[in-house]
Enzyme design. Structure first.
Site, PDB file in Angstrom:
ATOM      1  N   LYS A 158      50.881  31.065  53.119  1.00  0.00           N
ATOM      2  CA  LYS A 158      49.709  31.438  52.320  1.00  0.00           C
ATOM      3  C   LYS A 158      48.789  30.248  52.131  1.00  0.00           C
ATOM      4  O   LYS A 158      49.248  29.124  51.964  1.00  0.00           O
ATOM      5  CB  LYS A 158      50.153  31.967  50.944  1.00  0.00           C
ATOM      6  CG  LYS A 158      50.942  33.258  51.048  1.00  0.00           C
ATOM      7  CD  LYS A 158      51.576  33.628  49.726  1.00  0.00           C
ATOM      8  CE  LYS A 158      50.728  34.585  48.937  1.00  0.00           C
ATOM      9  NZ  LYS A 158      51.474  35.118  47.751  1.00  0.00           N
ATOM     10  N   GLY A 164      41.472  37.364  47.920  1.00  0.00           N
ATOM     11  CA  GLY A 164      41.004  38.584  48.574  1.00  0.00           C
ATOM     12  C   GLY A 164      41.840  38.969  49.778  1.00  0.00           C
ATOM     13  O   GLY A 164      41.358  39.601  50.713  1.00  0.00           O
ATOM     14  N   LYS A 201      59.146  33.213  50.571  1.00  0.00           N
ATOM     15  CA  LYS A 201      59.915  34.334  51.098  1.00  0.00           C
ATOM     16  C   LYS A 201      59.009  35.556  51.096  1.00  0.00           C
ATOM     17  O   LYS A 201      58.265  35.785  50.145  1.00  0.00           O
ATOM     18  CB  LYS A 201      61.123  34.556  50.177  1.00  0.00           C
ATOM     19  CG  LYS A 201      61.873  35.821  50.421  1.00  0.00           C
ATOM     20  CD  LYS A 201      63.134  35.565  51.247  1.00  0.00           C
ATOM     21  CE  LYS A 201      63.736  36.874  51.721  1.00  0.00           C
ATOM     22  NZ  LYS A 201      63.713  37.016  53.188  1.00  0.00           N
ATOM     23  N   ILE A 203      58.696  39.165  50.487  1.00  0.00           N
ATOM     24  CA  ILE A 203      59.471  40.201  49.797  1.00  0.00           C
ATOM     25  C   ILE A 203      59.215  41.527  50.508  1.00  0.00           C
ATOM     26  O   ILE A 203      58.064  41.949  50.645  1.00  0.00           O
ATOM     27  CB  ILE A 203      59.041  40.321  48.303  1.00  0.00           C
ATOM     28  CG1 ILE A 203      59.002  38.953  47.618  1.00  0.00           C
ATOM     29  CG2 ILE A 203      59.902  41.327  47.550  1.00  0.00           C
ATOM     30  CD1 ILE A 203      60.321  38.374  47.238  1.00  0.00           C
ATOM     31  N   HIS A 208      53.029  45.794  43.790  1.00  0.00           N
ATOM     32  CA  HIS A 208      52.165  44.796  43.150  1.00  0.00           C
ATOM     33  C   HIS A 208      51.951  45.288  41.714  1.00  0.00           C
ATOM     34  O   HIS A 208      51.318  46.312  41.495  1.00  0.00           O
ATOM     35  CB  HIS A 208      50.843  44.696  43.911  1.00  0.00           C
ATOM     36  CG  HIS A 208      49.818  43.828  43.243  1.00  0.00           C
ATOM     37  ND1 HIS A 208      49.286  42.687  43.814  1.00  0.00           N
ATOM     38  CD2 HIS A 208      49.216  43.929  42.033  1.00  0.00           C
ATOM     39  CE1 HIS A 208      48.424  42.129  42.990  1.00  0.00           C
ATOM     40  NE2 HIS A 208      48.348  42.872  41.896  1.00  0.00           N
ATOM     41  N   ASN A 290      44.909  35.388  37.833  1.00  0.00           N
ATOM     42  CA  ASN A 290      43.455  35.453  37.986  1.00  0.00           C
ATOM     43  C   ASN A 290      42.822  35.182  36.626  1.00  0.00           C
ATOM     44  O   ASN A 290      43.110  35.877  35.652  1.00  0.00           O
ATOM     45  CB  ASN A 290      43.034  36.819  38.513  1.00  0.00           C
ATOM     46  CG  ASN A 290      43.472  36.999  39.950  1.00  0.00           C
ATOM     47  OD1 ASN A 290      43.297  36.096  40.778  1.00  0.00           O
ATOM     48  ND2 ASN A 290      44.065  38.121  40.260  1.00  0.00           N
ATOM     49  N   ARG A 292      40.005  35.642  35.114  1.00  0.00           N
ATOM     50  CA  ARG A 292      38.727  36.364  34.973  1.00  0.00           C
ATOM     51  C   ARG A 292      39.023  37.826  34.678  1.00  0.00           C
ATOM     52  O   ARG A 292      40.175  38.236  34.693  1.00  0.00           O
ATOM     53  CB  ARG A 292      37.959  36.288  36.285  1.00  0.00           C
ATOM     54  CG  ARG A 292      38.815  36.799  37.439  1.00  0.00           C
ATOM     55  CD  ARG A 292      38.036  37.057  38.695  1.00  0.00           C
ATOM     56  NE  ARG A 292      38.893  37.102  39.862  1.00  0.00           N
ATOM     57  CZ  ARG A 292      39.602  38.131  40.275  1.00  0.00           C
ATOM     58  NH1 ARG A 292      39.594  39.258  39.599  1.00  0.00           N
ATOM     59  NH2 ARG A 292      40.353  38.071  41.362  1.00  0.00           N
TER      60      ARG A 292
HETATM   61  P1  ADP Z   1      45.034  37.250  47.177  1.00  0.00           P
HETATM   62  O1  ADP Z   1      44.727  36.227  46.158  1.00  0.00           O
HETATM   63  O2  ADP Z   1      44.449  36.958  48.510  1.00  0.00           O
HETATM   64  O3  ADP Z   1      44.796  38.658  46.699  1.00  0.00           O
HETATM   65  P2  ADP Z   1      47.872  37.435  46.611  1.00  0.00           P
HETATM   66  O4  ADP Z   1      48.697  36.232  46.518  1.00  0.00           O
HETATM   67  O5  ADP Z   1      47.444  38.097  45.323  1.00  0.00           O
HETATM   68  O6  ADP Z   1      46.582  37.115  47.488  1.00  0.00           O
HETATM   69  O7  ADP Z   1      48.571  38.519  47.509  1.00  0.00           O
HETATM   70  C1  ADP Z   1      47.926  39.714  47.879  1.00  0.00           C
HETATM   71  C2  ADP Z   1      48.925  40.739  48.378  1.00  0.00           C
HETATM   72  O8  ADP Z   1      49.670  40.216  49.482  1.00  0.00           O
HETATM   73  C3  ADP Z   1      49.970  41.154  47.367  1.00  0.00           C
HETATM   74  O9  ADP Z   1      49.511  42.155  46.501  1.00  0.00           O
HETATM   75  C4  ADP Z   1      51.100  41.630  48.275  1.00  0.00           C
HETATM   76  O10 ADP Z   1      50.825  42.921  48.757  1.00  0.00           O
HETATM   77  C5  ADP Z   1      51.019  40.665  49.440  1.00  0.00           C
HETATM   78  N1  ADP Z   1      51.934  39.503  49.274  1.00  0.00           N
HETATM   79  C6  ADP Z   1      51.612  38.274  48.821  1.00  0.00           C
HETATM   80  N2  ADP Z   1      52.696  37.456  48.777  1.00  0.00           N
HETATM   81  C7  ADP Z   1      53.739  38.184  49.218  1.00  0.00           C
HETATM   82  C8  ADP Z   1      55.160  37.910  49.408  1.00  0.00           C
HETATM   83  N3  ADP Z   1      55.713  36.732  49.134  1.00  0.00           N
HETATM   84  N4  ADP Z   1      55.932  38.926  49.848  1.00  0.00           N
HETATM   85  C9  ADP Z   1      55.405  40.150  50.137  1.00  0.00           C
HETATM   86  N5  ADP Z   1      54.093  40.462  49.977  1.00  0.00           N
HETATM   87  C10 ADP Z   1      53.261  39.502  49.536  1.00  0.00           C
END
Ligand code: ADP
Length: 444
Positions: A158, A164, A201, A203, A208, A290, A292
């Site tokens: 990540k 987004g 990891k 998941i 969410h 977040n 905001r």
């Molecule tokens: P953003 O800030 O780009 O929205 P997030 O960290 O909130 O990114 O992650 C967005 C989505 O990506 C999550 O709602 C989930 O669906 C997926 N996701 C993120 N991290 C993981 C993870 N470790 N395992 C499985 N799905 C993930």
């Protein structure tokens, strides 16, 4: 209380904020780009200042122009909405230095949560469960390999500055790791001008689930329950609801406590959302916070009866939160994001003139939108044109009400996600509440 609030945003959220300001007797200033002259937020505000051409950097992201508009109109506070400058730490700082209250957290709070890797470290130190992964950033594929000694595939790379749904890559095998690492880095660099990556990891089949919190300037932080935002396309939310069909009162109180701990770890002030992944065994892991208001805040408003924009304004003005916290959620609320996109053509944006617009209404139905019949959707901004929100006594009644409201919604001239939402609402798995973030991948 503030006498005049400038809204540094556009679209439905600008209008949403103006409405609450009016109820509170606070004057409003809209700012707009030349592409938004016809937008309702410009007409509904007490004053409006054109701040430049359509491109974000020349208007809604242009800090000097926005501050000049605040100075000319004598605004004493700025509400940033979501997106644009809402999570820009230096904007919060510059407002502060200019003697204008930023309705949101301080620069240091934004900074500590805005960097996702740093945020994870911060909350881990306060005993909030986080997804197993790297401690801090991973700078090279070799460093990543080290982390992989302790966690099994699949993993997710990540972008620390990501948002987004961008800058994420799932890796399923060691052979693939180096290549994916380089691609993720290049992607993050081009999207966020910051190639920092971390590793965690992946998941499998999570939901969410996020918790809404509000903190005041006196150290009180309360939560307002959860929202389930598992119906996503390419990590972008399309349907949200509160409460989550997967969360029991006991789990809600544990997740609520974890969210409050997260916010306390940075002495948080303002409205915020703590996002978690919930696995099939009811384990939850902090993902990000977040700092905001979120797009999907109305579902929380509907089940708690709390106007979250009003809360943001009150705490920014120094008021104390109600002793004992917020009411427990009642009934069930759902939100569908109505985007000007063609669901039959891979959700391609569909800007242009709205020839016919008839929006649903009636008991338990709410539409938050800045558009109207005769309005032309500009191609420069995000494609969301309305949020359709319903509230009912139970989840099944809320779904039925949403189906009816979607039937009533008539938009002609552009393609929208309405037909797509009708399919989601009728899907047996959705109706049963049995879904995860992969629901749409198998969606016929
Ligand atoms: P953003 O800030 O780009 O929205 P997030 O960290 O909130 O990114 O992650 C967005 C989505 O990506 C999550 O709602 C989930 O669906 C997926 N996701 C993120 N991290 C993981 C993870 N470790 N395992 C499985 N799905 C993930």
């Amino acid at each position: 209380m503030f006498s005049k609030i400038l809204i540094a945003n556009r679209g439905e959220i600008a209008l949403r904020i103006i409405r609450t300001c009016k109820v509170m007797g606070v004057k409003t200033v809209a700012v707009y780009s030349t592409a938004d002259e016809e937008s309702l937020h410009v007409r509904f505000a007490d004053e409006a200042v054109c701040i430049g051409p359509p491109a974000g950097r020349d208007s809604y992201l242009n800090i000097p122009r926005i501050l000049a508009a605040a100075e000319i109109t004598g605004a004493d506070a700025i509400h940033p909405g979501y997106g644009f400058l809402a999570e820009n730490a230096s904007f919060s700082e510059i407002c502060h230095e200019s003697g204008i209250k930023f309705i949101g957290p301080s620069a240091s709070m934004i900074h500590r949560m805005g960097n996702k890797s740093l945020a994870k470290e911060t909350v881990r130190a306060s005993d909030v469960p986080t997804v197993p992964g790297s401690t801090g950033l991973v700078s090279t594929p070799e460093e990543g390999m080290e982390v992989l000694r302790n966690i099994d595939f699949p993993v997710i790379l990540k972008a620390s500055a990501g948002g987004g749904g961008k800058g994420m890559r799932i890796v399923r095998s060691l052979e693939d790791f180096e290549k994916q690492f380089r691609m993720a880095r290049a992607e993050a660099e081009s999207a966020f001008s910051n190639g920092d990556l971390y590793l965690e990891k992946y998941i499998e089949k999570p939901r969410h689930v996020e918790i809404q919190i509000v903190g005041d300037q006196h150290g009180n932080i309360y939560h307002l329950g959860e929202r389930d935002c598992s119906i996503q396309r390419r990590h972008q939310k399309l349907v949200e609801e509160s409460p989550s069909p997967a969360v029991s009162p006991e789990l809600r109180s544990r997740m609520g406590e974890a969210a409050i701990k997260t916010a306390k770890s940075i002495d948080y002030e303002g409205a915020g959302t703590v996002e978690f992944l919930l696995d099939s065994k009811q384990n939850f892991y902090f993902m990000e916070m977040n700092t905001r208001i979120q797009v999907e805040h109305p579902v929380t408003e509907e089940v708690t009866g709390v106007d979250l924009i009003r809360e943001q304004i009150l705490v920014a003005a120094g008021e104390k939160l109600p002793a004992g916290g917020y009411p427990l959620p009642e009934g069930h609320a759902l939100e569908c994001r109505i985007n000007a996109e063609d669901p039959d053509k891979d959700f391609r944006p569909s800007p242009g003139p709205i020839v016919t617009w008839h929006q649903p209404s009636g008991y338990g139905v709410r539409v938050d939108s800045h558009v109207y019949q005769g309005y032309t959707i500009p191609p420069h901004y995000d494609s969301m044109i309305a949020k359709l929100i319903v509230h009912a006594n139970s989840r099944s009644e809320a779904i039925d009400r949403m189906v009816q409201a979607l039937e009533e919604f008539v938009i002609e001239g552009v393609r929208t996600t309405i037909p797509f939402h009708k399919k989601v609402m009728q899907h047996p798995k959705f109706r049963e509440g049995d879904f995860d973030t992969h629901f749409l991948e198998t969606f016929a």
